[in-house]
Design a protein around this motif. Structure first.
Motif, PDB file in Angstrom:
ATOM      1  N   TYR A 190      -8.907  -0.192  12.498  1.00  0.00           N
ATOM      2  CA  TYR A 190      -9.083  -0.683  10.767  1.00  0.00           C
ATOM      3  C   TYR A 190     -10.334  -1.928  10.826  1.00  0.00           C
ATOM      4  N   ASN A 191      -9.152  -2.573  12.039  1.00  0.00           N
ATOM      5  CA  ASN A 191      -9.278  -4.794  11.767  1.00  0.00           C
ATOM      6  C   ASN A 191     -10.515  -4.504  11.988  1.00  0.00           C
ATOM      7  N   TYR A 192     -10.929  -4.032  13.059  1.00  0.00           N
ATOM      8  CA  TYR A 192     -12.785  -4.331  13.763  1.00  0.00           C
ATOM      9  C   TYR A 192     -13.438  -3.978  13.090  1.00  0.00           C
ATOM     10  N   LEU A 193     -13.198  -2.927  11.962  1.00  0.00           N
ATOM     11  CA  LEU A 193     -14.100  -2.398  11.256  1.00  0.00           C
ATOM     12  C   LEU A 193     -14.730  -3.600  10.062  1.00  0.00           C
ATOM     13  N   ALA A 194     -13.158  -3.799   9.325  1.00  0.00           N
ATOM     14  CA  ALA A 194     -13.214  -5.015   8.128  1.00  0.00           C
ATOM     15  C   ALA A 194     -13.462  -6.026   8.873  1.00  0.00           C
ATOM     16  N   ASN A 195     -13.382  -6.965  10.003  1.00  0.00           N
ATOM     17  CA  ASN A 195     -14.037  -7.813  10.150  1.00  0.00           C
ATOM     18  C   ASN A 195     -15.931  -7.954  10.401  1.00  0.00           C
ATOM     19  N   LEU A 196     -15.662  -6.382  11.116  1.00  0.00           N
ATOM     20  CA  LEU A 196     -17.389  -6.207  11.367  1.00  0.00           C
ATOM     21  C   LEU A 196     -18.278  -6.096  10.107  1.00  0.00           C
ATOM     22  N   GLU A 197     -17.399  -5.500   8.778  1.00  0.00           N
ATOM     23  CA  GLU A 197     -18.052  -5.277   7.841  1.00  0.00           C
ATOM     24  C   GLU A 197     -17.841  -6.537   7.008  1.00  0.00           C
ATOM     25  N   LYS A 198     -17.315  -7.893   7.187  1.00  0.00           N
ATOM     26  CA  LYS A 198     -17.667  -9.345   6.566  1.00  0.00           C
ATOM     27  C   LYS A 198     -18.990 -10.209   7.063  1.00  0.00           C
ATOM     28  N   ALA A 199     -18.118  -9.516   8.392  1.00  0.00           N
ATOM     29  CA  ALA A 199     -19.730 -10.666   9.409  1.00  0.00           C
ATOM     30  C   ALA A 199     -21.009  -9.411   8.770  1.00  0.00           C
ATOM     31  N   GLN A 200     -21.277  -7.793   8.822  1.00  0.00           N
ATOM     32  CA  GLN A 200     -22.119  -7.221   8.381  1.00  0.00           C
ATOM     33  C   GLN A 200     -23.256  -8.053   6.871  1.00  0.00           C
ATOM     34  N   ARG A 201     -21.891  -8.983   6.080  1.00  0.00           N
ATOM     35  CA  ARG A 201     -22.165  -9.117   4.542  1.00  0.00           C
ATOM     36  C   ARG A 201     -22.783 -10.420   5.033  1.00  0.00           C
ATOM     37  N   ILE A 202     -22.502 -11.627   5.983  1.00  0.00           N
ATOM     38  CA  ILE A 202     -22.763 -12.838   5.757  1.00  0.00           C
ATOM     39  C   ILE A 202     -24.351 -12.633   6.798  1.00  0.00           C
ATOM     40  N   VAL A 203     -24.548 -11.835   7.688  1.00  0.00           N
ATOM     41  CA  VAL A 203     -25.896 -11.789   8.554  1.00  0.00           C
ATOM     42  C   VAL A 203     -26.721 -10.849   7.173  1.00  0.00           C
ATOM     43  N   PHE A 204     -26.945 -10.034   6.673  1.00  0.00           N
ATOM     44  CA  PHE A 204     -27.921  -9.338   6.316  1.00  0.00           C
ATOM     45  C   PHE A 204     -27.571  -9.213   4.840  1.00  0.00           C
ATOM     46  N   ASP A 205     -26.936 -10.345   4.329  1.00  0.00           N
ATOM     47  CA  ASP A 205     -26.803 -10.979   3.473  1.00  0.00           C
ATOM     48  C   ASP A 205     -26.497  -9.598   1.851  1.00  0.00           C
ATOM     49  N   TYR A 206     -25.448  -8.547   2.398  1.00  0.00           N
ATOM     50  CA  TYR A 206     -25.408  -7.641   1.459  1.00  0.00           C
ATOM     51  C   TYR A 206     -24.099  -8.251  -0.190  1.00  0.00           C
ATOM     52  N   ASP A 207     -24.373  -7.483  -0.499  1.00  0.00           N
ATOM     53  CA  ASP A 207     -23.252  -7.485  -1.187  1.00  0.00           C
ATOM     54  C   ASP A 207     -22.873  -6.663  -1.818  1.00  0.00           C
ATOM     55  N   SER A 208     -21.368  -6.839  -0.984  1.00  0.00           N
ATOM     56  CA  SER A 208     -20.194  -6.409  -0.698  1.00  0.00           C
ATOM     57  C   SER A 208     -19.090  -6.994  -0.961  1.00  0.00           C
ATOM     58  N   GLU A 209     -19.235  -8.394  -0.968  1.00  0.00           N
ATOM     59  CA  GLU A 209     -17.916  -8.837  -1.252  1.00  0.00           C
ATOM     60  C   GLU A 209     -17.061  -8.044  -2.368  1.00  0.00           C
ATOM     61  N   THR A 210     -17.270  -8.241  -3.482  1.00  0.00           N
ATOM     62  CA  THR A 210     -16.497  -7.558  -3.832  1.00  0.00           C
ATOM     63  C   THR A 210     -15.615  -6.125  -3.609  1.00  0.00           C
ATOM     64  N   LYS A 211     -16.144  -5.445  -3.314  1.00  0.00           N
ATOM     65  CA  LYS A 211     -15.853  -4.411  -2.388  1.00  0.00           C
ATOM     66  C   LYS A 211     -14.473  -5.106  -0.988  1.00  0.00           C
ATOM     67  N   ILE A 212     -15.013  -5.853  -0.347  1.00  0.00           N
ATOM     68  CA  ILE A 212     -14.126  -6.208   0.338  1.00  0.00           C
ATOM     69  C   ILE A 212     -13.188  -6.295   0.864  1.00  0.00           C
ATOM     70  N   LYS A 213     -12.985  -8.109  -0.712  1.00  0.00           N
ATOM     71  CA  LYS A 213     -12.095  -8.210  -1.274  1.00  0.00           C
ATOM     72  C   LYS A 213     -10.897  -7.365  -1.736  1.00  0.00           C
ATOM     73  N   SER A 214     -11.140  -5.845  -2.255  1.00  0.00           N
ATOM     74  CA  SER A 214     -11.044  -5.454  -3.019  1.00  0.00           C
ATOM     75  C   SER A 214      -9.824  -4.846  -2.065  1.00  0.00           C
ATOM     76  N   LYS A 215     -10.797  -4.307  -0.651  1.00  0.00           N
ATOM     77  CA  LYS A 215      -9.746  -3.538   0.088  1.00  0.00           C
ATOM     78  C   LYS A 215      -8.653  -4.359   0.491  1.00  0.00           C
ATOM     79  N   MET A 216      -8.951  -5.759   0.857  1.00  0.00           N
ATOM     80  CA  MET A 216      -8.108  -6.283   1.293  1.00  0.00           C
ATOM     81  C   MET A 216      -6.928  -6.974   0.464  1.00  0.00           C
ATOM     82  N   TYR A 217      -6.936  -7.236  -0.914  1.00  0.00           N
ATOM     83  CA  TYR A 217      -5.873  -6.276  -2.553  1.00  0.00           C
ATOM     84  C   TYR A 217      -5.167  -5.485  -1.803  1.00  0.00           C
ATOM     85  N   LEU A 218      -5.797  -4.393  -1.973  1.00  0.00           N
ATOM     86  CA  LEU A 218      -5.043  -3.037  -1.673  1.00  0.00           C
ATOM     87  C   LEU A 218      -4.380  -2.661  -0.501  1.00  0.00           C
TER      88      LEU A 218
END
Length: 388
Positions: free
Chosen positions: A332-360
């Motif tokens: 899970y940690n690998y995928l979570a970090n990959l999702e963060k990198a994906q947002r940065i590299v591809f400029d995806y609008d996924s910051e809210t979803k990423i932060k939501s999972k971190m909060y949960l």
């Protein structure tokens, strides 16, 4: 120009006191001239294997056949609170001067021939910027490597086509060095790779994989990935049929990745994941299997091409706990970090979803909520004692 560490100077003095010639050679000299601080140092000497083991009995034998020993000068670093924060120091390999050797079909040398002079040793080093030696007084530069470093060019010693036909992996090395140093290939080197890249089909998959991973992990990986795509080597990474069937979106994502991959951290598994998630799973899997990654890396890459969409739509605490339970925290940690990198590299609008999972996840840990059976407050013994 070259600031030689005191440990290396001491090794060279020991050899010199015994009337042996000694030089720092290759990439450590190159990096020093390029303004970098080398971690690995190589010393070439006229001393043979028996003399090396006699003079440096504390050294680790790396290869008796190639007459190479290693000494490590590494210290652990702790912060003010006494917590371990990393290591610093250098590694020094000392080897006997060698000549160029013939290459077999596997790309490995068939024999070892030792040299009499430093010039003979430098002649086997493939690229001009690596064919450099320094003895503390003089810089030995028979092929103009210093000038090529100044001009930031990757150039072979002699005809590049002939060099690549002798050992095809040199094509990957040229691209990897461009990615590590932010250098450019000379026109002749670039054209020779385009003309000869199919020869890479003859080398072992381990050699191919190692150079490919190093290129994606480099400081300027985007330049390296761009060269892999432009020269045709991408056909060998993914397969001809896969490249033919890439969709317009997948091709576009590969281009964007080559432009922005340097924004992500230089973590090999993460960079590999960013590469493979640009395409559909059915097109990515043959390449993942072909490269014969270690089991942990393979699992992470399979997860990357299989589960990134599932992670994206994991929005509730129950869904998140189930997602982690089915894969384990490491995956899970690998995928979570990959999702963060994906947002940065591809400029995806996924910051809210990423932060939501971190909060949960923070809430799950804070409330000591179980994810795995071992997290439960009771176990089998409690059930037996309760008569269940």
């Amino acid at each position: 120009m070259i600031k030689t560490p005191k440990e290396v100077k001491r090794i060279m003095k020991t050899l010199g006191d015994e009337k042996f010639k000694a030089y720092t050679v290759g990439e450590c000299v190159r990096d020093s001239l390029a303004g970098l601080k080398p971690y690995d140092w190589d010393v070439a000497t006229s001393a043979g294997f028996e003399d090396l083991t006699r003079l440096f009995p504390e050294a680790k034998v790396i290869s008796r056949k190639y007459s190479v020993i290693r000494m490590e000068f590494i210290e652990e670093v702790f912060d003010r609170e006494g917590d371990f924060v990393g290591e610093e120091g250098i590694i020094v390999d000392v080897s006997t001067l060698r000549k160029s050797s013939l290459y077999g079909e596997s790309g490995k040398t068939d024999e070892v021939q030792f040299a009499e002079t430093i010039e003979e040793d430098l002649d086997r080093r493939e690229f001009t910027m690596n064919a450099l030696a320094d003895n503390g007084y003089d810089l030995v530069d028979p092929f103009g490597g210093r000038e090529d470093i100044k001009n930031r060019l990757v150039k072979t010693i002699g005809d590049p086509g002939e060099s690549f036909r002798e050992d095809p992996v040199r094509m990957l090395k040229a691209i990897r060095m461009a990615a590590e140093l932010d250098f450019d290939l000379t026109q002749s080197v670039y054209e020779a790779i385009c003309a000869n890249y199919r020869l890479l089909e003859k080398i072992s998959i381990d050699r191919f994989r190692n150079e490919f991973v190093k290129t994606l992990s480099a400081s300027h990986a985007g330049k390296g990935l761009g060269l892999i795509m432009d020269t045709g080597i991408i056909n060998l990474v993914l397969g001809d049929e896969v490249v033919k069937k890439l969709t317009r979106r997948e091709k576009s994502d590969l281009v964007v990745l080559s432009q922005n991959i340097d924004r992500s951290k230089q973590v090999p598994e993460r960079r590999l994941g960013l590469f493979y998630i640009t395409m559909d799973k059915k097109r990515a899997m043959p390449s993942i299997e072909k490269f014969n990654f270690d089991s942990k890396t393979r699992q992470h890459l399979v997860d990357a091409v299989s589960d990134m969409a599932k992670l994206y739509f994991t929005s509730t605490k129950e869904m998140l706990k189930k997602f982690i339970y089915e894969r384990g925290m490491d995956r899970y940690n690998y995928l979570a970090n990959l999702e963060k990198a994906q947002r940065i590299v591809f400029d995806y609008d996924s910051e809210t979803k990423i932060k939501s999972k971190m909060y949960l996840l923070e809430e799950i840990h804070a409330l000591h909520e179980p994810i795995f059976p071992e997290d439960l407050a009771i176990d089998a013994n409690d059930l037996i004692e309760a008569g269940i």
